[in-house]
Structures are given as C-alpha cells and as structure tokens.
Design a protein around this motif. Structure first.
Motif, mmCIF file in Angstrom:
data_model
loop_
_atom_site.group_PDB
_atom_site.id
_atom_site.type_symbol
_atom_site.label_atom_id
_atom_site.label_comp_id
_atom_site.label_asym_id
_atom_site.label_seq_id
_atom_site.Cartn_x
_atom_site.Cartn_y
_atom_site.Cartn_z
ATOM 1 N N ILE A 47 31.846 52.820 3.358
ATOM 2 C CA ILE A 47 31.559 51.819 2.163
ATOM 3 C C ILE A 47 30.724 52.459 1.003
ATOM 4 O O ILE A 47 30.775 52.152 -0.064
ATOM 5 N N ARG A 48 29.818 53.603 1.593
ATOM 6 C CA ARG A 48 29.373 54.680 0.631
ATOM 7 C C ARG A 48 28.269 53.426 -0.243
ATOM 8 O O ARG A 48 28.230 53.863 -1.557
ATOM 9 N N HIS A 49 27.553 52.580 0.230
ATOM 10 C CA HIS A 49 26.773 52.001 -0.430
ATOM 11 C C HIS A 49 25.171 52.339 -0.363
ATOM 12 O O HIS A 49 24.466 51.853 -1.079
ATOM 13 N N ALA A 80 42.881 46.396 3.596
ATOM 14 C CA ALA A 80 43.883 47.268 2.637
ATOM 15 C C ALA A 80 42.577 47.444 1.741
ATOM 16 O O ALA A 80 42.753 48.923 1.149
ATOM 17 N N ILE A 81 41.702 46.844 1.419
ATOM 18 C CA ILE A 81 40.948 47.190 0.337
ATOM 19 C C ILE A 81 39.988 48.393 0.657
ATOM 20 O O ILE A 81 40.006 49.615 -0.011
ATOM 21 N N LEU A 82 39.528 48.350 2.066
ATOM 22 C CA LEU A 82 38.693 49.538 2.285
ATOM 23 C C LEU A 82 39.659 50.731 2.580
ATOM 24 O O LEU A 82 39.184 52.108 2.461
ATOM 25 N N GLY A 83 40.789 50.344 2.980
ATOM 26 C CA GLY A 83 41.736 51.739 3.334
ATOM 27 C C GLY A 83 42.013 52.558 2.050
ATOM 28 O O GLY A 83 41.627 53.424 1.986
ATOM 29 N N ALA A 84 42.441 51.641 1.037
ATOM 30 C CA ALA A 84 42.709 52.135 -0.253
ATOM 31 C C ALA A 84 41.444 52.696 -0.915
ATOM 32 O O ALA A 84 41.382 53.658 -1.772
ATOM 33 N N GLY A 85 40.349 51.910 -0.743
ATOM 34 C CA GLY A 85 39.060 52.343 -1.257
ATOM 35 C C GLY A 85 38.690 53.921 -0.972
ATOM 36 O O GLY A 85 37.958 54.469 -1.795
ATOM 37 N N GLN A 86 39.225 54.354 0.131
ATOM 38 C CA GLN A 86 38.814 55.661 0.649
ATOM 39 C C GLN A 86 39.173 56.865 -0.427
ATOM 40 O O GLN A 86 38.954 57.865 -0.257
ATOM 41 N N SER A 87 40.262 56.213 -1.027
ATOM 42 C CA SER A 87 40.670 57.359 -2.099
ATOM 43 C C SER A 87 40.658 56.807 -3.288
ATOM 44 O O SER A 87 41.411 57.177 -4.401
ATOM 45 N N ARG A 97 37.730 55.463 -5.781
ATOM 46 C CA ARG A 97 36.085 55.276 -5.762
ATOM 47 C C ARG A 97 35.895 53.647 -6.581
ATOM 48 O O ARG A 97 34.910 53.135 -6.221
ATOM 49 N N GLU A 98 36.565 53.700 -7.665
ATOM 50 C CA GLU A 98 36.575 52.327 -8.319
ATOM 51 C C GLU A 98 36.741 51.350 -7.422
ATOM 52 O O GLU A 98 35.908 50.034 -7.619
ATOM 53 N N LEU A 99 37.719 51.101 -6.907
ATOM 54 C CA LEU A 99 38.135 50.139 -5.857
ATOM 55 C C LEU A 99 37.068 49.938 -5.111
ATOM 56 O O LEU A 99 36.490 48.858 -4.673
ATOM 57 N N LEU A 100 36.421 50.878 -4.381
ATOM 58 C CA LEU A 100 35.262 50.649 -3.204
ATOM 59 C C LEU A 100 34.092 50.229 -4.100
ATOM 60 O O LEU A 100 33.488 49.148 -3.447
ATOM 61 N N GLU A 101 33.824 50.560 -5.253
ATOM 62 C CA GLU A 101 32.721 50.021 -6.058
ATOM 63 C C GLU A 101 32.981 48.546 -6.266
ATOM 64 O O GLU A 101 32.090 47.791 -6.296
ATOM 65 N N GLU A 102 34.166 48.158 -6.715
ATOM 66 C CA GLU A 102 34.291 46.795 -6.720
ATOM 67 C C GLU A 102 34.273 45.985 -5.608
ATOM 68 O O GLU A 102 33.724 45.000 -5.490
ATOM 69 N N PHE A 103 34.528 46.644 -4.441
ATOM 70 C CA PHE A 103 34.265 45.972 -3.131
ATOM 71 C C PHE A 103 32.799 45.692 -2.928
ATOM 72 O O PHE A 103 32.461 44.602 -2.751
ATOM 73 N N ARG A 104 31.989 46.641 -3.229
ATOM 74 C CA ARG A 104 30.847 46.426 -3.014
ATOM 75 C C ARG A 104 30.067 45.601 -3.962
ATOM 76 O O ARG A 104 29.295 44.702 -3.708
ATOM 77 N N LYS A 105 30.596 45.504 -5.073
ATOM 78 C CA LYS A 105 29.957 44.711 -6.233
ATOM 79 C C LYS A 105 30.380 43.411 -6.186
ATOM 80 O O LYS A 105 29.508 42.570 -6.268
ATOM 81 N N ARG A 106 31.588 43.156 -5.581
ATOM 82 C CA ARG A 106 31.934 41.720 -5.473
ATOM 83 C C ARG A 106 31.721 41.026 -4.317
ATOM 84 O O ARG A 106 31.394 39.869 -4.151
ATOM 85 N N LEU A 107 31.847 41.965 -3.153
ATOM 86 C CA LEU A 107 31.911 41.153 -1.967
ATOM 87 C C LEU A 107 30.575 41.618 -1.043
ATOM 88 O O LEU A 107 29.758 40.928 -0.283
#
Lengths: 229, 229, 229, 229
Positions: C181-183, D118-125, D127-137
């Motif tokens: 998750i890299r947070h 799906a989000i975390l999976g795709a987030g591994q490649s 970065r922006e998606l993962l950042e969205e996950f962190r920010k929103r969730l």
DNA sequence: AGATAAGCGAGACGGTACGTCCCGTCTTCTG
DNA sequence: CAGAAGACGGGACGTACCGTCTCGCTTATCT
C-alpha cells in the motif's frame, strides 16, 4: 502495379521476404469493399472503419498497406478501370483522340465518375492523394497520348515542335472543367467539338514549343491545315 | 451578398427584431479566422472548433449563422475578393482574353488560390457549395466573357454561330486542369499559348453551334484566320 | 522447477523426441528480457510483443512455452532468486524472526521488490499466478518459520497451543501492508518493532488455538513474558 | 468528495463557472455502470468503452472527469462504501477496533471485496491509483483509528508514546495479507485473534516511539497490562 | 543420405480497446 | 435575447498488442 505499400518481397532481389506473406484475399476484399461503399456513401462519409468491417478484416490490415483513405480509393479505382482507356491507332489524330476522350467520358458519367470527383476533390487538400492520381491514372494515359500525337506529327497532321502537354491539357481540361464545376452539360458532342477545335488550333499553331520557346515557324502551320480533321 | 443565414432583422419587414442584435465583431472575427486557418491548414484540417476558438467566439455562434464549413469558406473568400477580374476592351479578342486570364492566373497563384482549391475540392461532395461558387464567381465573369467574344465576332475575328461556352470552357478548362491536378506548371506563357491556340482553333472552326449543330462552313474559317492573333 | 510448459522430451520416458529441440538460448533471452523490461516498465506496460522483440525471438516462441505473461514473470523471478531467505537458529525467537524478516526486507527493497509487487498485483486477477506465488515462494519459507516458532515454544519463549499462522501472518502482514500500500516507510526499525510487538503479544497470549478455539490459559502467558525479547 | 477532476466551479471562489455545468445524471450513470460491470467482469476485462456504452454516455465524458480506469473504480467504490466503516466508541480499544475490523471484513468478503482486490492489484503498477486508494479509503479511516487508540491511551489501556501506525499496520496488515495472498481463511475468529494479540503486544510494549526512538519506559507497560482486553 | 519432425525468426492476420478529436446540440450565465 | 463558454452523446481516427497463423529455414532424430 498498385500504389499500396509494397510487400518487402519485391525489394529483396526477388526472394520471398521472411514472415507470413500478405494475404491476397484480404487485399481483394478491402478493394472490393472500398468500391462498394464508395458508391453507396461517397468519399466523405466513407470510413476506414466501415471498409474493414465490411471486408471482414482488421483495421490494422488496411493501414498496413494503404497510407490513407485516398490512396486506397485511388488504388481501388485504378484497378477497376485498368484497361478501358487506351488509345487506338486509326491513322487520324482526331479519330484517335476523340475515341479515347469518349471512353473517358463514359467512365466519368458512369457510377465510377463520382470516384474521380471524390479523388480530385479530396486531392485539393491532400497532396499525396493528388500525386497518386497523377501517377496511377494521369501519367500512364498521357504517355499513350504523346504517342498518338507523335504519330499525327509523323503523318503531317500536326506541326513539329508542337507542345504536346499544352494540347493535351487543353483537350482534357475542357472535359475536367465541366465535370468538376458542373456548370454545363458534358456530352459526346461537346467532347467532339472540343477535340475538333483544339486540334484545328494545334494544326494552325506555329509557336508550339514548351512555354513559348522558339515562337514561330509560320510555314509549318499552313502546310498542315487541310489534313488535321 | 452572402450565403450565410440572414439576421432575423431582414425578415421582419425592415424593423429591428427584439433582443440583442447580431455582433458585427463576432462575424468579422469568424471570417478572418476562417481565412487565416484556411491558408495555414487547408480545408480538410480546418475545423469549426478551431475557427471558433481562434476567433474567441462560441461554436454555437458559428453554427447560428453559417450552415456548413463550406458556406463559411465561400463567404470568407468573397470578403477577400475585389473586382480585379473584369475584361478590358482592347479591340482584339486575344488581347482581351489573355489579359483577363492572366489576371485570373494572378489570383490562383496568390494565397487566395488555395481557397479556390478548397472550395472546388469540397464542392465535389457538396452540391450547394459548388452552386455557390458558380453563382458568385463563375457566372458573373462568364457574362463579361460572352461580351468580349461577341465583340470579336462583330469585328470578324471569330465566326458567327460560335459556341461561346465551348470556347470559354476550353480556355479556362486548360487553366483549371493545371491548377487542380498540378501535374505541370501553370505559367503566363502557358496561359498565353492556350489562348492563342484555342482562339486559332475557334477562328478556323465552322461547326461551332452548341453541341455540334451545323457541322461546316469552311470558308468562314479561312476568312478570319489572319486576324485572330 | 518452472511453471512453463515442459519440453516434450520429458514426457517421452527420457528419450529425446524427434524434431529440433527447444532452444536454450531463446529461453534465457526471453527470461532475461522479461526481467529487464519488467524493471523498466512495470507489469502492466510489459507486453509480450516487446519481450519477444527485445529478446530477438518470435512471439510464437514465447507463447509456445509460457501460457501467460504472469507465468513468464514468476518464472523469471525464480531465476533471479537465491536461497537467501532461510531462518537461522540463534536460540531466540525474536532474533531468528527479526533476522529473516530483515533479509526479506532486503529483497523487497531491491530491484526484485518490484517483481514481487508485479506478481501480487497481477495475482489479484489471476488465481493461477497467485497459487504459483504461494507454492514457490510463500510455503517453503512458511515451513521453516514453523520450525523457528516451535523451537521458541520448546524453549518456553512462546506458549504452547500458539496459532503459528496467526503469528506469522501478523508479522509478515505488517510488512506486506507497507510494501503493497506504500503509505508509510518500510524500514528495518519498523520491521524490528513489529517483530517485538507481535512476539510480545504472542507470548502473553493464551487463546492461540486456530481460529479462537479454547480461549484462555492465562497462566502460560505470564510465565513466558520475560523471555520473549 | 470525489477523486474525479473537479469542475472548475469550486476553484472560482464559489461562483459558478461559465459554460454548461457538469451533468449529474451522466456522473451517476457512469459510477453505477462502473460498479455493475466491475462485479460482472473484473477489473482487468473492464473497459472504459464498455462503461461509457452501458451508461449511455460518450467516452469523452468519462475521460473528461476521470483520468484513468483505476481512478474511476476507486471513486465508484468509495461512494458505495461511504458510511459503514466508522469506529464506535465503546470505552474499550479492543471492542472498538474489533468492531471496525469486522465491518471491514464484511466488505472484503462481500462482492465489493473483489473491487478492493482489483484496486490494490492494479495499484501495484499504477502509483496514482494507489495514491487514490490511500487518499480516499485508507487515510480517512486511519484518522478515526488514531482517535480510537488515543482514547485507549487516555483510559490507560495503552501506553503513551505508542507508535500508532505501527499498531494499525500490524492489525490491518494481518487482514490484508490473508485477503491478498489468499493462503488461509480470513474469518471473524482470525480477525479477533489478531486484534487481541496485537493489542496485547501493544499494551506490553514500551519501545513504541516511531521507528524505535526512545526505546523503553518499561513501567508503563506493566501498568496497563491487565486492562487492555 | 534422406526423410521426417519440430523449433525457430519473422511478421501478417482478425480483433479489441485505447485515448483523442471534432461533430453538431444543449444548457448555463453575462451583457 | 445574442453571445462565450463549455459539457454532452456520438463516431471515427490511427495505434498498440492480443493470441493465432503461415511462411522458409534450421536442427535434430530416425530410418
């Protein structure tokens, strides 16, 4: 010959290139679909997407071999008009030219005419397309036309030093103008009359070298006057 | 005159319609941007979107006043065209025609030439646009050309019963052909040579009635031969 | 062992099959290109097309031996992984676990880390790939980890009936979470602190049977408290 | 709040921006279609093309407001999970944490779980998606979790100077690990046991400052031991 | 030695989705 | 109520890869 990109085969001293060879089926299906849709919808509405779908072919296969819609259309048209615009050799310049011009007239007035219109129309904003038109359609006929006129010169129907391009552009220009601007009827009579008048003028013409080079040779003109028609 | 839609003002028996009047600034900005972009990118690439953006105008404002891209372009071209294509009366058909054709050549070779190309190109798939071209550009000149040729007939330079349209389409067709197909140089010399040859042919021509009416009258030809050039 | 398809050789009771044998050069070039491009572009951007081109190999050769991009990546990762993740036996659960977790940390932070990320990322939508990861990477270590914890139980550092998977998933889950998750920073200090805290908790824990079986045994906890760190 | 690009409205000191306002209908149709198709086909097969078609919307409308498929998915998921992951305040750290973790477990095991995957999976490649996950969730919940733990500290259940992120990453890491690697059952019992063990460890922990700063304060630990569960 | 067989490179094939561009229409606020 | 701004549904663009296929060539084993 076609204007589509060449398969590398031909460039490799006659040997087959590596890789799967180009599919002849696909090529023909694409050209056939192009002509079909072109007649149905016109050049503007024609989309590569639709051609590919109609031909049962991937879009990429179209783009692999033709650089643009225009090139594809020129190719398809040229293949469909291959052998009906040759010049005869009847022993009379007027008869030979009038015959071929009337054949061309037949094409322009057939459903294929709208394809010529489409090519020249689109060619006004697409240099490559226009060049394709010239290379595939104009120049081959022009070569034959030169021969026809030269035979007339040999026979004495036309003066030596005649600017052949001048004569031919005047003859065909008269056809193209009515065809493209559509301000008046483009009929057999018109074509014949143009041919008659221009050849008459050419026969009486002395200053015929390219772009007004050596301007006269007045004697030649009168000599050939009687024969031209 | 313009082919753009009329402001509702005119439809309302001269009285101003209610509401904000049409913005003259917007109209001119649109026409100016059209000409500018037309020269830069050609007709095909030209997009209403880009015109509106360049003119600082809403897209809807363009659509409100012009029905199509072609209409807009013709309108813009009319703006930029002055009365420079009239025929003189020098006492010689050849001189009059050659003069005007060279003026026309000047327009075709100027930046405005590409607008003519664009109109005729787009006109191949847009009947209304082509009709607009004929009505506003072709026919007015043609009327003057008739007069010029008729004066020549009166003077005996050309035979009576000459098919004027045949002569004019042959003369201008030769220009349009090189202009539109671009296979060869469109020069002053070329234009002069065409004019000379065609008028020579017309002078020697007897069968000049519309569409090959009465075919001969050989004497007439010879009579006028010496005078035409 | 690899998850790539086997050369038919192995299926034919040891005898070589007819035909050209699989090219070892091609195999290694493909795996090398996979690792190289994987580091450069990530799993998603990685295309078989690019791998084949980079390896100087036909696409079909890739598809012949690996069923999917994921399988290829796992295979390539196995190539690059040595036996550097074994557990020591230092006489202290904390020291043993912290040592191995830090070695694992080293791998995750090396360029190989992004491959782990790619595998787990792609594994979220590819069950087989994930199973491959568990079989080849997770379970072998897990077996050693069981032994390490059991030694701790024998030594009295940890309570009997401890749910070993619970402890291990908590320890490694803390690492995976920051890795995936890299947070927050995934540092040696963090890993050590996790290890200390979780083992502290495990030592004081009584209700450690799988999935909350017998809930207590409070005495055991207190007895081991002092020793665990 | 959403992660989609903001309508310029918000940036313009509260005043409406010029131009047609964003269509709320379109926005909701897109988010609804996204969730629907996501459940049906998974993240990988999900295409923007299909979302737009299903929502009865132009593709450009999707691209106008969401920079990528991932962002759209995070947005859709966040909106569908708005208010069910808050922390209670029961007077016990264990009860509060265990409650929320079990609610989270409920989401992960529902059909929405595959969206997280799906989000975390795709987030591994991405970065922006993962950042969205962190920010929103992640972060919004994390803020509440801090409060929950701080209340525990106030009550004496947990030591002062506790590294809150360390505790939370260990707790949730244990969940994420089983959720993402799928090597073992992710059950209520497991979650409860993790929670119990980690909080036990945290309670007995002294060296809790970020990244092992001030290492001890041993007294504090023992003092809180009894209270934590 | 020749026949047989499979792997190899190359690359064309039918497809799918991409993200962009522009169409012509619409909906809003401002002058 | 015209105009600017710009979002809207739509549709084609030309590209990138997918996984499959068809070639000619190479490298082996098996007659």
């Amino acid at each position: 010959m076609t204007i589509s990109r060449q398969s590398p085969a031909k460039l490799n001293n006659g040997k087959r290139p590596p890789g799967r060879p180009r599919s002849e089926n696909a090529r023909q299906a694409i050209l056939r679909s192009t002509l079909k849709l072109l007649r149905k919808t016109g050049f503007e509405q024609l989309s590569i997407e639709a051609i590919a779908a109609n031909a049962g072919v991937g879009k990429a296969t179209v783009y692999r071999w033709w650089p643009s819609k225009g090139a594809l259309v020129v190719d398809a048209f040229a293949l469909s008009t291959e052998d009906e615009l040759h010049f005869p050799d009847s022993g009379s310049v007027y008869r030979d030219m009038a015959f071929q011009m009337n054949r061309f007239l037949g094409v322009l007035r057939s459903p294929r005419g709208c394809i010529v219109r489409a090519i020249l129309g689109a060619g006004q904003s697409d240099r490559e397309l226009l060049e394709e038109f010239r290379k595939r359609l104009l120049r081959p006929r022009r070569q034959e036309a030169y021969e026809t006129l030269r035979r007339g010169i040999e026979r004495g129907e036309l003066p030596r030093n005649l600017d052949l391009d001048l004569v031919l552009d005047t003859l065909y220009g008269a056809m193209y103008m009515r065809f493209l601007i559509r301000h008046d009827e483009l009929s057999e009579d018109y074509v014949s009359a143009v041919c008659r008048m221009v050849l008459q003028g050419a026969a009486h013409q002395a200053s015929s070298q390219r772009h007004g080079g050596a301007k006269t040779n007045g004697n030649a003109v009168r000599r050939h006057n009687a024969k031209v028609l």
